[in-house]
Motif scaffolding. Structure first.
Motif, PDB file in Angstrom:
ATOM      1  N   ASP A  90       0.830  -1.211   0.000  1.00 52.96           N
ATOM      2  CA  ASP A  90       0.000   0.000   0.000  1.00 52.96           C
ATOM      3  C   ASP A  90       0.866   1.263   0.000  1.00 52.96           C
ATOM      4  N   THR A  91       2.160   1.087   0.099  1.00 52.38           N
ATOM      5  CA  THR A  91       3.063   2.233   0.071  1.00 52.38           C
ATOM      6  C   THR A  91       2.953   2.963  -1.257  1.00 52.38           C
ATOM      7  N   ALA A  92       2.644   4.254  -1.193  1.00 50.82           N
ATOM      8  CA  ALA A  92       2.428   5.048  -2.402  1.00 50.82           C
ATOM      9  C   ALA A  92       2.138   6.485  -2.006  1.00 50.82           C
ATOM     10  N   VAL A  93       2.106   7.333  -3.011  1.00 56.74           N
ATOM     11  CA  VAL A  93       1.559   8.673  -2.829  1.00 56.74           C
ATOM     12  C   VAL A  93       0.077   8.592  -3.190  1.00 56.74           C
ATOM     13  N   TYR A  94      -0.756   9.092  -2.294  1.00 54.00           N
ATOM     14  CA  TYR A  94      -2.206   9.013  -2.480  1.00 54.00           C
ATOM     15  C   TYR A  94      -2.735  10.385  -2.890  1.00 54.00           C
ATOM     16  N   TYR A  95      -3.577  10.371  -3.913  1.00 54.48           N
ATOM     17  CA  TYR A  95      -4.137  11.596  -4.464  1.00 54.48           C
ATOM     18  C   TYR A  95      -5.653  11.562  -4.402  1.00 54.48           C
ATOM     19  N   CYS A  96      -6.255  12.676  -4.042  1.00 55.18           N
ATOM     20  CA  CYS A  96      -7.695  12.776  -4.231  1.00 55.18           C
ATOM     21  C   CYS A  96      -7.945  13.561  -5.511  1.00 55.18           C
ATOM     22  N   ALA A  97      -9.100  13.316  -6.101  1.00 50.13           N
ATOM     23  CA  ALA A  97      -9.413  13.931  -7.387  1.00 50.13           C
ATOM     24  C   ALA A  97     -10.909  14.125  -7.513  1.00 50.13           C
ATOM     25  N   ALA A  98     -11.278  15.098  -8.330  1.00 45.61           N
ATOM     26  CA  ALA A  98     -12.678  15.437  -8.539  1.00 45.61           C
ATOM     27  C   ALA A  98     -13.123  15.029  -9.938  1.00 45.61           C
ATOM     28  N   ASN A  99     -14.277  14.392  -9.991  1.00 47.07           N
ATOM     29  CA  ASN A  99     -14.849  13.901 -11.246  1.00 47.07           C
ATOM     30  C   ASN A  99     -16.159  14.619 -11.522  1.00 47.07           C
ATOM     31  N   PRO A 100     -16.138  15.627 -12.385  1.00 48.37           N
ATOM     32  CA  PRO A 100     -17.365  16.364 -12.671  1.00 48.37           C
ATOM     33  C   PRO A 100     -18.193  15.747 -13.795  1.00 48.37           C
ATOM     34  N   THR A 101     -17.652  14.722 -14.438  1.00 51.11           N
ATOM     35  CA  THR A 101     -18.277  14.206 -15.655  1.00 51.11           C
ATOM     36  C   THR A 101     -19.385  13.197 -15.396  1.00 51.11           C
ATOM     37  N   GLY A 102     -19.353  12.571 -14.203  1.00 51.54           N
ATOM     38  CA  GLY A 102     -20.303  11.495 -13.955  1.00 51.54           C
ATOM     39  C   GLY A 102     -19.919  10.205 -14.653  1.00 51.54           C
ATOM     40  N   GLY A 103     -18.753  10.208 -15.278  1.00 52.67           N
ATOM     41  CA  GLY A 103     -18.301   9.020 -15.997  1.00 52.67           C
ATOM     42  C   GLY A 103     -17.668   8.000 -15.074  1.00 52.67           C
ATOM     43  N   ALA A 104     -17.115   6.972 -15.680  1.00 47.50           N
ATOM     44  CA  ALA A 104     -16.546   5.855 -14.924  1.00 47.50           C
ATOM     45  C   ALA A 104     -15.577   6.347 -13.862  1.00 47.50           C
ATOM     46  N   TRP A 105     -15.757   5.854 -12.640  1.00 46.70           N
ATOM     47  CA  TRP A 105     -14.990   6.351 -11.531  1.00 46.70           C
ATOM     48  C   TRP A 105     -13.545   5.896 -11.540  1.00 46.70           C
ATOM     49  N   ASP A 106     -13.246   4.810 -12.218  1.00 52.93           N
ATOM     50  CA  ASP A 106     -11.881   4.290 -12.170  1.00 52.93           C
ATOM     51  C   ASP A 106     -11.000   4.798 -13.317  1.00 52.93           C
ATOM     52  N   LEU A 107     -11.521   5.706 -14.110  1.00 58.58           N
ATOM     53  CA  LEU A 107     -10.739   6.259 -15.214  1.00 58.58           C
ATOM     54  C   LEU A 107     -10.170   7.627 -14.841  1.00 58.58           C
ATOM     55  N   ARG A 108      -8.849   7.738 -14.884  1.00 59.40           N
ATOM     56  CA  ARG A 108      -8.208   9.002 -14.515  1.00 59.40           C
ATOM     57  C   ARG A 108      -8.668  10.157 -15.385  1.00 59.40           C
ATOM     58  N   THR A 109      -8.975   9.868 -16.626  1.00 62.40           N
ATOM     59  CA  THR A 109      -9.342  10.938 -17.563  1.00 62.40           C
ATOM     60  C   THR A 109     -10.675  11.595 -17.225  1.00 62.40           C
ATOM     61  N   ASN A 110     -11.464  10.974 -16.371  1.00 65.87           N
ATOM     62  CA  ASN A 110     -12.736  11.572 -15.964  1.00 65.87           C
ATOM     63  C   ASN A 110     -12.587  12.555 -14.812  1.00 65.87           C
ATOM     64  N   TYR A 111     -11.365  12.698 -14.304  1.00 68.11           N
ATOM     65  CA  TYR A 111     -11.094  13.594 -13.179  1.00 68.11           C
ATOM     66  C   TYR A 111     -10.354  14.835 -13.695  1.00 68.11           C
ATOM     67  N   ASP A 112     -10.862  15.990 -13.330  1.00 66.87           N
ATOM     68  CA  ASP A 112     -10.246  17.199 -13.869  1.00 66.87           C
ATOM     69  C   ASP A 112      -9.460  18.009 -12.846  1.00 66.87           C
ATOM     70  N   SER A 113      -9.520  17.618 -11.600  1.00 68.45           N
ATOM     71  CA  SER A 113      -8.777  18.335 -10.564  1.00 68.45           C
ATOM     72  C   SER A 113      -8.105  17.316  -9.653  1.00 68.45           C
ATOM     73  N   TRP A 114      -6.848  17.581  -9.310  1.00 74.34           N
ATOM     74  CA  TRP A 114      -6.054  16.668  -8.492  1.00 74.34           C
ATOM     75  C   TRP A 114      -5.347  17.435  -7.377  1.00 74.34           C
ATOM     76  N   GLY A 115      -5.205  16.771  -6.250  1.00 72.85           N
ATOM     77  CA  GLY A 115      -4.405  17.341  -5.190  1.00 72.85           C
ATOM     78  C   GLY A 115      -2.935  17.071  -5.436  1.00 72.85           C
ATOM     79  N   GLN A 116      -2.111  17.524  -4.510  1.00 70.92           N
ATOM     80  CA  GLN A 116      -0.670  17.370  -4.651  1.00 70.92           C
ATOM     81  C   GLN A 116      -0.182  16.014  -4.146  1.00 70.92           C
ATOM     82  N   GLY A 117      -1.031  15.319  -3.444  1.00 70.75           N
ATOM     83  CA  GLY A 117      -0.706  13.991  -2.953  1.00 70.75           C
ATOM     84  C   GLY A 117      -0.189  13.987  -1.529  1.00 70.75           C
ATOM     85  N   THR A 118      -0.387  12.875  -0.843  1.00 69.99           N
ATOM     86  CA  THR A 118       0.160  12.677   0.490  1.00 69.99           C
ATOM     87  C   THR A 118       0.791  11.289   0.520  1.00 69.99           C
TER      88      THR A 118
END
Length: 124
Positions: A90-118
């Motif tokens: 599970d070691t990784a940098v974790y990012y939250c992201a916002a999906n305004p499209t309503g599209g598939a949740w597991d596709l990165r391209t559906n997210y238009d905003s990303w945090g810097q990661g933790t």
């Protein structure tokens, strides 16, 4: 777009728990689905979990099912990821992201905003 700031990462031992948080600002938080992704060293960014705009729907990557829980508080403009029974993988940098499209949740391209990661490090 929306501004996202993650927090809560750190160094933990295998089997420990950790709770990540993501604070959002900008456009109305309740207008979009939210997701968590992670990126381990040398690997592609991968989907972890997602939650619907109203919190009634969630989904998880298979390897996280049963160990991780995603939740949101629209009154506080936050989304959280509770991680239990952590493993070294599970070691990784974790990012939250916002999906305004309503599209598939597991596709990165559906997210238009990303945090810097933790960063989360699971090590004995």
């Amino acid at each position: 777009q929306v501004r996202l700031v993650e927090s809560g990462g750190g160094l933990v031992h295998p089997g420990d728990s950790l709770r990540l948080s993501c604070a959002a600002s900008g456009r109305p938080f309740s207008s979009y689905d939210m997701g968590w992704f992670r990126q381990a060293p040398g690997k592609e960014r991968e989907f972890v979990a997602a939650i619907s705009w109203d919190g009634t729907g969630t989904t998880y990557a298979d390897s996280m099912e049963g160990r991780f829980t995603i939740s949101r508080d629209n009154a506080k403009n936050t989304v959280s990821l509770q991680m239990n029974s952590l493993k070294s993988e599970d070691t990784a940098v974790y990012y939250c992201a916002a999906n305004p499209t309503g599209g598939a949740w597991d596709l990165r391209t559906n997210y238009d905003s990303w945090g810097q990661g933790t960063r989360v490090t699971v090590s004995s």
